[in-house]
Scaffold this active site. Structure first.
Site, PDB file in Angstrom:
ATOM      1  N   ASP A 180     -16.184   2.969 -25.893  1.00 40.47           N
ATOM      2  CA  ASP A 180     -15.438   2.108 -26.822  1.00 40.47           C
ATOM      3  C   ASP A 180     -16.292   1.785 -28.058  1.00 40.47           C
ATOM      4  O   ASP A 180     -15.796   1.743 -29.181  1.00 40.47           O
ATOM      5  CB  ASP A 180     -15.015   0.817 -26.108  1.00 40.47           C
ATOM      6  CG  ASP A 180     -14.165   1.104 -24.881  1.00 40.47           C
ATOM      7  OD1 ASP A 180     -13.301   1.996 -24.962  1.00 40.47           O
ATOM      8  OD2 ASP A 180     -14.384   0.460 -23.833  1.00 40.47           O
ATOM      9  N   HIS A 220     -12.151  -2.430 -20.298  1.00 43.08           N
ATOM     10  CA  HIS A 220     -12.001  -1.037 -20.726  1.00 43.08           C
ATOM     11  C   HIS A 220     -10.606  -0.517 -20.386  1.00 43.08           C
ATOM     12  O   HIS A 220     -10.444   0.358 -19.533  1.00 43.08           O
ATOM     13  CB  HIS A 220     -13.080  -0.147 -20.083  1.00 43.08           C
ATOM     14  CG  HIS A 220     -12.934   1.292 -20.457  1.00 43.08           C
ATOM     15  ND1 HIS A 220     -13.165   1.767 -21.738  1.00 43.08           N
ATOM     16  CD2 HIS A 220     -12.530   2.375 -19.746  1.00 43.08           C
ATOM     17  CE1 HIS A 220     -12.922   3.055 -21.779  1.00 43.08           C
ATOM     18  NE2 HIS A 220     -12.528   3.454 -20.582  1.00 43.08           N
TER      19      HIS A 220
END
Ligand code: NAD
Ligand code: LMR
Length: 380
Positions: free
Chosen positions: A216, A243
């Protein structure tokens, strides 16, 4: 007190002798005046002697770093293979253990031919899992099924939860002190599953369990650099939360180098693209899996940070999904300082923009449910 000093001196003399003998063959080629050449050799001689001594005490021969064993579980998979390659290339790794239910002899043979220091061994099937894990400093887990278009990460829970539970049971038995880098999805649930398994086994140490959210951060950096027109290698962006979808919260208000060039709409679009980055790859791969190469890169970046922390390098900071008191949720991704025992400090969120504050409140319900789902599964 005297005896150890004498032994140390003797060892030093022996080491210098060995090094001098090894170097004798080179002396005629340098072309430097003899006195100058000898003076130039002294510091490097001391370095070589200390390397000989370190090798005798369990330090790696080439780098002077401590010996470190890294195990990859799921090493023959889409992430596992390029991650194995990158970890083989990491000079901080001295032993690389590649485990999967199938295919690892080939991957290990292939990777082992690369002329980098790490010793590579492949392990396959339940019978060899213990040996694969024993003595590991870090265990990286990319084992499990990936998404296909139309699926959420939570749709992987039914298969991956069981895989992670079994692997973590083995970790508790064979390498209870290892740092665990969890890649298998849904990370928001697999990390709590691992924690519960370790608690039951009496080995849980919250400093040693990490959900890998580095991809990310990697995506946020890339997308920000493109939009703000700044060099991508200079960019830093913290990504917090979890996530999956809206639980991924990039903090572009804290991005560096800072820029005034981005409008509120730009920030919203960047946030959405970061949150949907995984889906973007899943759709582009059209049924052939999810991110593997960028994930292998991200996994290698995070494992390298863990290795540096273990080796005592100061001020190593990466974002990760860890046990946390930063919010009311028991697990949360934020910046984490890594040290000799894993997590040294879970860092706070810093100043948030109104948009980020709203994102933070919006993500809590989903993240809480995913964490609870993992805990319930592990204790069923
Ligand atoms: P893949 O199917 O290509 O590889 C998975 C590997 O796991 C296979 O080789 C398989 O044999 C192995 N495996 C299955 N059960 C196992 C077991 N019990 N023990 C050891 N190995 C086992 O999948 P992939 O693309 O490498 O993705 C793996 C996982 O990583 C997926 O769950 C995916 O969603 C996740 N992922 C996470 C991130 C992240 O940012 N955290 C990013 C990308 C993918
Ligand atoms: C990713 O972010 O790429 C991974 O979590 C894989 C996925 O399913 O999106």
């Amino acid at each position: 007190m005297v005896a150890p000093v004498v032994v140390l001196c003797l060892e030093l003399v022996v080491a210098l002798h060995l090094v001098l003998r090894r170097r004798r063959g080179y002396s005629s080629t340098s072309g430097q005046p003899e006195r100058k050449r000898r003076a130039a050799m002294r510091p490097s001689l001391m370095r070589s002697a200390s390397q000989v001594l370190r090798r005798r005490r369990g330090y790696s021969s080439t780098s002077g770093q401590p010996e470190r064993k890294v195990a990859i579980l799921g090493a023959a998979g889409g992430i596992g293979q390029p991650l194995s390659l990158l970890m083989k290339l990491n000079p901080l790794v001295s032993s690389l253990s590649l485990y999967d239910i199938a295919g690892t002899p080939g991957v290990a043979a292939d990777v082992s031919h690369i002329n980098a220091p790490a010793q590579v061994k492949g392990f396959m099937g339940d019978d060899q899992l213990g040996e694969a894990l024993e003595g590991s400093d870090i265990v990286i887990i990319p084992a499990g099924v990936p998404r296909k278009p139309g699926m959420t990460r939570d749709d992987l829970f039914n298969i991956n939860a069981g895989i992670v539970k079994n692997l973590c049971t083995a970790i508790a038995k064979y390498c209870p002190n290892a740092l665990v880098n969890m890649i298998s999805n849904p990370v928001n649930s697999t990390v709590p599953i691992a924690a519960e398994v370790f608690k039951k086994a009496g080995t849980y140490d919250e400093k040693k369990l990490f959900g890998v959210t580095t991809l990310d951060v990697v995506r946020a950096k890339t997308f920000y650099a493109g939009k703000a027109n700044v060099p991508v290698t200079d960019v830093n962006v913290p990504v917090v939360g979890g996530h999956a979808g809206i639980t991924i919260l990039p903090l572009f208000s804290q991005a560096t180098p800072a820029t005034n060039a981005l409008s509120d709409e730009d920030i919203k679009a960047l946030t959405k693209r970061t949150q949907d980055g995984g889906t973007e790859v899943v759709e582009a791969k059209a049924g052939k899996g999810s991110a593997t190469l960028s994930m292998a890169y991200a996994g290698a970046v995070f494992a390298n940070a863990c290795l540096k922390g273990l080796n005592g390098v100061p001020d190593v900071v990466e974002c990760s999904f860890v046990q946390s008191t930063v919010t009311e949720l028991p697990f949360f991704a934020s910046k984490v300082k890594l040290g000799k025992n894993g997590v040294e400090e879970v860092l706070g969120l810093g100043q948030l923009s109104d948009f980020e504050k709203e994102g933070l409140e919006n993500l809590k319900g989903e993240l809480k449910a995913s964490i609870e789902k993992g805990i319930k599964f592990a204790n069923a």
